[in-house]
Design an enzyme around this catalytic site. Sequence first.
Site, PDB file in Angstrom:
ATOM      1  N   TYR A  53     -18.536  14.060 -15.129  1.00  0.00           N
ATOM      2  CA  TYR A  53     -18.830  13.821 -13.851  1.00  0.00           C
ATOM      3  C   TYR A  53     -20.548  13.473 -13.770  1.00  0.00           C
ATOM      4  CZ  TYR A  53     -14.428  14.334 -11.707  1.00  0.00           C
ATOM      5  OH  TYR A  53     -13.051  14.261 -11.362  1.00  0.00           O
ATOM      6  N   SER A 208      -8.113  11.263  -5.089  1.00  0.00           N
ATOM      7  CA  SER A 208      -8.094  10.016  -4.278  1.00  0.00           C
ATOM      8  C   SER A 208      -6.994   9.999  -3.212  1.00  0.00           C
ATOM      9  CB  SER A 208      -7.816   8.972  -5.245  1.00  0.00           C
ATOM     10  OG  SER A 208      -8.333   7.429  -4.555  1.00  0.00           O
ATOM     11  N   PRO A 209      -6.983  11.076  -2.369  1.00  0.00           N
ATOM     12  CA  PRO A 209      -6.065  11.122  -1.242  1.00  0.00           C
ATOM     13  C   PRO A 209      -6.017  10.086  -0.253  1.00  0.00           C
ATOM     14  CG  PRO A 209      -7.572  12.711  -1.139  1.00  0.00           C
ATOM     15  CD  PRO A 209      -7.704  12.350  -2.533  1.00  0.00           C
ATOM     16  N   LEU A 210      -7.240   9.289  -0.254  1.00  0.00           N
ATOM     17  CA  LEU A 210      -7.400   8.282   0.578  1.00  0.00           C
ATOM     18  C   LEU A 210      -7.445   6.820   0.048  1.00  0.00           C
ATOM     19  CD1 LEU A 210     -10.080   9.928   2.997  1.00  0.00           C
ATOM     20  CD2 LEU A 210      -7.697   9.631   3.272  1.00  0.00           C
ATOM     21  N   ALA A 211      -7.054   6.922  -1.321  1.00  0.00           N
ATOM     22  CA  ALA A 211      -6.899   5.708  -2.084  1.00  0.00           C
ATOM     23  C   ALA A 211      -8.518   4.910  -2.191  1.00  0.00           C
ATOM     24  CB  ALA A 211      -5.813   4.610  -1.532  1.00  0.00           C
ATOM     25  N   GLY A 213     -10.882   5.387  -0.602  1.00  0.00           N
ATOM     26  CA  GLY A 213     -11.242   4.909   0.934  1.00  0.00           C
ATOM     27  C   GLY A 213     -10.461   3.902   1.690  1.00  0.00           C
ATOM     28  N   LEU A 215      -7.472   4.240   2.734  1.00  0.00           N
ATOM     29  CA  LEU A 215      -6.620   4.661   3.712  1.00  0.00           C
ATOM     30  C   LEU A 215      -7.505   4.930   5.107  1.00  0.00           C
ATOM     31  CD1 LEU A 215      -3.926   6.442   1.828  1.00  0.00           C
ATOM     32  CD2 LEU A 215      -3.500   4.531   3.359  1.00  0.00           C
ATOM     33  N   GLY A 217      -9.210   2.941   6.562  1.00  0.00           N
ATOM     34  CA  GLY A 217      -9.090   1.784   7.522  1.00  0.00           C
ATOM     35  C   GLY A 217     -10.301   0.831   7.480  1.00  0.00           C
ATOM     36  N   LYS A 218     -11.264   1.097   6.617  1.00  0.00           N
ATOM     37  CA  LYS A 218     -12.593   0.428   6.643  1.00  0.00           C
ATOM     38  C   LYS A 218     -12.810  -0.921   5.981  1.00  0.00           C
ATOM     39  CE  LYS A 218     -14.708   3.074   3.060  1.00  0.00           C
ATOM     40  NZ  LYS A 218     -15.672   4.122   2.768  1.00  0.00           N
TER      41      LYS A 218
END
Length: 350
Positions: A53, A208-211, A213, A215, A217-218
């Site tokens: 990273y 990546s639990p929000l894929a 970003g 998920l 909704g932005k």
Amino acid sequence: MNYRTLGHSGLSVSSLILGTMGFGTETNEKEAFAILDAYLDAGGNTLDTSDVYGKGASEELIGRWRKSRTGDIADRTIIATKARFGNGPDANDVGLSRRHLQRSLDKSLARLGTQSIDLYQLHGWDPLTPVEETLSFLDAALRAGKIHYVGVSNFTGWQLQLFISTAKAMGVPVPVTMQQQYSLAYRELEYEIIPAAIHNDVGLLPWSPLAAGFLTGKYVRHSESGAGGRLTSDNPMNQYIARHLHVSEQKWATLEVVKDIARQLGATPSQVALSWLGYQPSVTAPVIGARTIEQLRDNLGAVDVVLDAAALQCLGDASAPTPDDYPYGRFGMLQRERYVDSSEQALREL
């Protein structure tokens, strides 16, 4: 913050793990320090990083933060890092060989400013190095006190099982965790990987639990115009995800369900998506990748979001993977249900 044991180990980790992939690159040091402080103040105790990273910048930043904080902050912070991918010009600066892992581990310890790493994860499978060689090195590192627990990441189901079965045959410690991409937008690992993890009592740490970003909704349909969003970055993995968001109607339909439940609960879509993961079999804690203090605060709110049976059913139905081909069609669904429904009827269907 809630706490769970790390896989089948006795180590307690917070129900949200802070991912630091962008620290030192996308997130500057001042803001990264503020995020780290706020995360600990909220009861979080586990930081996830990797030797690749920012080419080591993330580990170095965490090391400086730990050194700059007084009291017992360093002692109560659980550090998880990884090794496998290329981190140098030499032909042996990659993979899971004894040579590469030894050099990578020593460099990670130096950058983090610590004598031991709590969770040392293999960042991916290496088809060239014998499993026995990798396991032998990890056993030696455990015995030397340089690492406390072993985890794997981005493995397939058969790779996880081979690794664990070989470790048991050798009489060396087996992995306690597996870090994989998993979210309401990506559930395909439920066919083989999660059953393998449950069978072996391995805790799942979703990345990546929000894929990326999605998920939250932005993003706008057929667009990547979310301001400052990860899908607009040059990160190859994020670009891979972005391509798939354009072709999957189901993902957009799932997002609408997430938004609807969020409105009903007075929560944000991010909080609903993160909360859902906590209800899934084998999940220990998702790795949240907050790049700003605002994102962190939003994500932390997920620990207070309670999803009832109806909400879980709606989310599950909307996002369920639906391949048609054997063995991942109906046959695969029945195999998966064996691990989440032990009722007599479900077992008879198998």
